[in-house]
Design an enzyme around this catalytic site. Structure first.
Site, PDB file in Angstrom:
ATOM      1  N   HIS A 152     -12.010  35.444  29.430  1.00  0.00           N
ATOM      2  CA  HIS A 152     -10.978  35.512  28.383  1.00  0.00           C
ATOM      3  C   HIS A 152     -10.667  36.974  28.050  1.00  0.00           C
ATOM      4  O   HIS A 152      -9.497  37.376  28.003  1.00  0.00           O
ATOM      5  CB  HIS A 152     -11.470  34.771  27.139  1.00  0.00           C
ATOM      6  CG  HIS A 152     -10.580  34.929  25.935  1.00  0.00           C
ATOM      7  ND1 HIS A 152      -9.322  34.369  25.854  1.00  0.00           N
ATOM      8  CD2 HIS A 152     -10.764  35.596  24.768  1.00  0.00           C
ATOM      9  CE1 HIS A 152      -8.775  34.673  24.686  1.00  0.00           C
ATOM     10  NE2 HIS A 152      -9.625  35.418  24.019  1.00  0.00           N
ATOM     11  N   GLU A 218      -7.385  28.297  20.228  1.00  0.00           N
ATOM     12  CA  GLU A 218      -8.467  28.880  21.019  1.00  0.00           C
ATOM     13  C   GLU A 218      -9.583  27.854  21.103  1.00  0.00           C
ATOM     14  O   GLU A 218     -10.114  27.416  20.078  1.00  0.00           O
ATOM     15  CB  GLU A 218      -8.978  30.191  20.395  1.00  0.00           C
ATOM     16  CG  GLU A 218      -7.979  31.328  20.522  1.00  0.00           C
ATOM     17  CD  GLU A 218      -8.557  32.685  20.115  1.00  0.00           C
ATOM     18  OE1 GLU A 218      -9.609  32.721  19.451  1.00  0.00           O
ATOM     19  OE2 GLU A 218      -7.933  33.713  20.473  1.00  0.00           O
ATOM     20  N   GLU A 220     -13.146  26.834  21.485  1.00  0.00           N
ATOM     21  CA  GLU A 220     -14.412  27.522  21.275  1.00  0.00           C
ATOM     22  C   GLU A 220     -15.542  26.538  20.990  1.00  0.00           C
ATOM     23  O   GLU A 220     -15.303  25.381  20.643  1.00  0.00           O
ATOM     24  CB  GLU A 220     -14.309  28.488  20.078  1.00  0.00           C
ATOM     25  CG  GLU A 220     -13.188  29.509  20.221  1.00  0.00           C
ATOM     26  CD  GLU A 220     -13.290  30.669  19.237  1.00  0.00           C
ATOM     27  OE1 GLU A 220     -14.379  30.865  18.654  1.00  0.00           O
ATOM     28  OE2 GLU A 220     -12.276  31.365  19.066  1.00  0.00           O
ATOM     29  N   ASP A 252      -9.914  27.835  17.009  1.00  0.00           N
ATOM     30  CA  ASP A 252      -9.552  29.033  16.247  1.00  0.00           C
ATOM     31  C   ASP A 252      -8.035  29.225  16.387  1.00  0.00           C
ATOM     32  O   ASP A 252      -7.565  29.990  17.239  1.00  0.00           O
ATOM     33  CB  ASP A 252     -10.333  30.230  16.803  1.00  0.00           C
ATOM     34  CG  ASP A 252      -9.956  31.528  16.118  1.00  0.00           C
ATOM     35  OD1 ASP A 252      -9.433  31.484  14.996  1.00  0.00           O
ATOM     36  OD2 ASP A 252     -10.190  32.597  16.727  1.00  0.00           O
ATOM     37  N   ARG A 256      -0.281  34.708  17.541  1.00  0.00           N
ATOM     38  CA  ARG A 256      -0.386  35.880  18.428  1.00  0.00           C
ATOM     39  C   ARG A 256       0.560  36.998  18.050  1.00  0.00           C
ATOM     40  O   ARG A 256       0.241  38.189  18.242  1.00  0.00           O
ATOM     41  CB  ARG A 256      -0.099  35.452  19.875  1.00  0.00           C
ATOM     42  CG  ARG A 256      -1.047  34.424  20.441  1.00  0.00           C
ATOM     43  CD  ARG A 256      -2.476  34.889  20.431  1.00  0.00           C
ATOM     44  NE  ARG A 256      -3.359  33.922  21.087  1.00  0.00           N
ATOM     45  CZ  ARG A 256      -4.680  33.941  20.994  1.00  0.00           C
ATOM     46  NH1 ARG A 256      -5.277  34.877  20.267  1.00  0.00           N
ATOM     47  NH2 ARG A 256      -5.403  33.039  21.606  1.00  0.00           N
TER      48      ARG A 256
HETATM   49 MN    MN Z   1     -11.433  33.156  18.402  1.00  0.00          MN
END
Ligand code: MN
Length: 447
Positions: A152, A218, A220, A252, A256
């Site tokens: 990532h 995101e 995770e 998350d 952006r």
């Molecule tokens: Mn994150």
């Protein structure tokens, strides 16, 4: 690392039939903890354990003498499940967690030791999950988000700094930032598109203010801290895994365009703090014991972990063989009854840093972590395009939109999109699941 014991036996069957179905997320070998209340009731949330499509009300089982044959420690641990969150149980420590796990396994298994409740008691103790509303399982005091996937970090770096994709510190230090605990919610929490300040459209003009146009997720893994460490008492790497209670899936949510304007020099701020979603069932470190994987195998030329981050046991089994999947269902797909479509699939064993290394690094300066603190892994991406764990990577900053059923494409998330993340461990006939975390994007508030 936690040893295997009777609770991991693959031959164990539960008298809750749905728990024995192949592919079930919550078989007898899992026993994850969550918080629930009966939908439509005004009861306060209580702690339950998922078993198949049912939830065992732990305190109700204690009151019905289901733990009569269990020891005092298991009974004390069950008593700690009367509250609305897992924090009281966390404070009791690993011996109590283990005792409760053994007692729950014996209670729910088919066999001579079964203390299966029957009659009206059974209906009070074992509840259909479909009738429950699930809550945040822990009161999260602090939330820290790491950046543990080198794939990532390299992908994002390639887009932003082609000449130097990976910062020189990356392979030495687990990078993280302090997140926001107040906006962490449980799966199902609607996610309002955030309004923010973004880079000027043209050089010399003022920044723009408005709804984010580059909303992302995101994928995770979130680790829940179980044992605290006192202020000014770092946790050594060899002891770090024992400080963790279990894991959840974590989304998350990220804006952006806001992130790109605000992140220098102090890191993400409002681009992240509007929402973080976690799955409702905390899968314990004990349940995960059969699915450990070696730490990332560093390529030649990579530095070895510094001494304070190096431990033989952690190198041998500090990661998890955990498959992670992301799916999207757009509003149009939902209306046409089209099932959610897979956007990516990867594995947490690709993480460059183990959670033990993250926790040890977090405390090396004496910072105290508390029971219920949440540590995010950072976006879990693997080496292949299909294993990239956020849309920014998957659609390569909007240049390669992801194709969806029905002809739609996604460069960024659109209002009405439902994002679903799933995770499971599968190995040698064993399988446990994390369930899922989902959230639907709502339009920004009118300004
Ligand atoms: Mn994150």
């Amino acid at each position: 690392m936690t040893a295997l014991d009777e609770t991991h036996d693959t031959l164990l069957h539960s008298w809750v039939e749905s728990a024995n179905a192949p592919g079930a997320d919550f078989p007898l070998q899992n026993l994850p903890f969550g918080a629930f209340h009966k939908r439509g009731s005004h009861e306060a949330p209580r702690i339950g354990v998922a078993i198949g499509d049912r939830v065992l009300d732990v305190a109700a089982a204690l009151d019905a003498a289901c733990f009569l044959k269990a020891g005092l420690l298991a009974q004390a641990a069950a008593g700690a499940c009367r509250g609305a969150t897992l924090n009281a149980l966390l404070l009791l420590g690993p011996d109590a967690w283990h005792a409760l796990r053994v007692a729950l396994s014996r209670l729910l298994r088919v066999g001579a030791d079964s203390l299966r409740p029957d009659g009206p008691a059974a209906a009070r103790i074992l509840l259909p999950m479909a009738e429950l509303e699930l809550h945040l399982p822990v009161e999260i005091g602090d939330y820290t988000d790491f950046y543990a996937s080198v794939h990532h970090a390299t992908n994002i770096g390639t887009m932003l700094r082609p000449d130097q994709p990976l910062m020189p510190n990356y392979k030495w230090i687990p990078i993280g930032y302090h997140g926001r605990a107040s906006s962490v919610g449980v799966s199902g929490m609607p996610v309002r598109r955030p309004v923010g300040q973004m880079a000027p459209a043209a050089p010399g003009s003022a920044p723009t203010v408005g709804p984010s146009q580059r909303l992302d997720y995101e994928l995770e893994v979130g680790a829940i801290v179980g044992q605290r460490n006192a202020l000014a008492h770092p946790v050594r790497i060899g002891a770090a895994a024992a400080h963790l209670f279990g894991i959840v899936l974590l989304n998350d949510w990220s804006a952006r365009d806001v992130q790109g304007w605000e992140y220098q020099p102090l890191g993400p701020f409002l681009s992240k703090s509007f929402a973080t979603s976690i799955s409702p069932w905390v899968v314990t470190q004990e349940a995960l014991a059969p699915f450990r994987a070696p730490a990332f195998v560093r390529t030649e030329g990579d530095p070895a972990p510094l001494t304070y981050l190096a431990d033989a046991a952690d190198q041998a089994s500090g990661n998890l063989d955990l498959t992670l999947e992301v799916l999207i269902q757009t509003q149009a797909m939902a209306k046409a009854h089209v099932a959610p479509a897979r956007v990516s699939i990867g594995n947490a064993r690709e993480l460059y840093w183990t959670f033990a290394q993250m926790l040890t690094h977090h405390t090396m300066n004496g910072c105290n972590l508390r029971a219920g603190d949440l540590l995010g892994s950072g976006t879990v991406s693997g080496p292949t395009p299909e294993s990239r764990g956020c849309l920014m990577e998957r659609a390569w900053r909007g240049t390669e939109p992801v194709a969806l059923p029905g002809g739609e494409t996604r460069a960024w998330l659109v209002d009405g999109d439902t994002l679903i993340m799933r995770g499971w461990c599968e190995r040698e006939g064993r399988r446990i699941g994390l369930g899922e975390v989902r959230g639907t994007v709502l339009p920004a508030l009118a300004s």
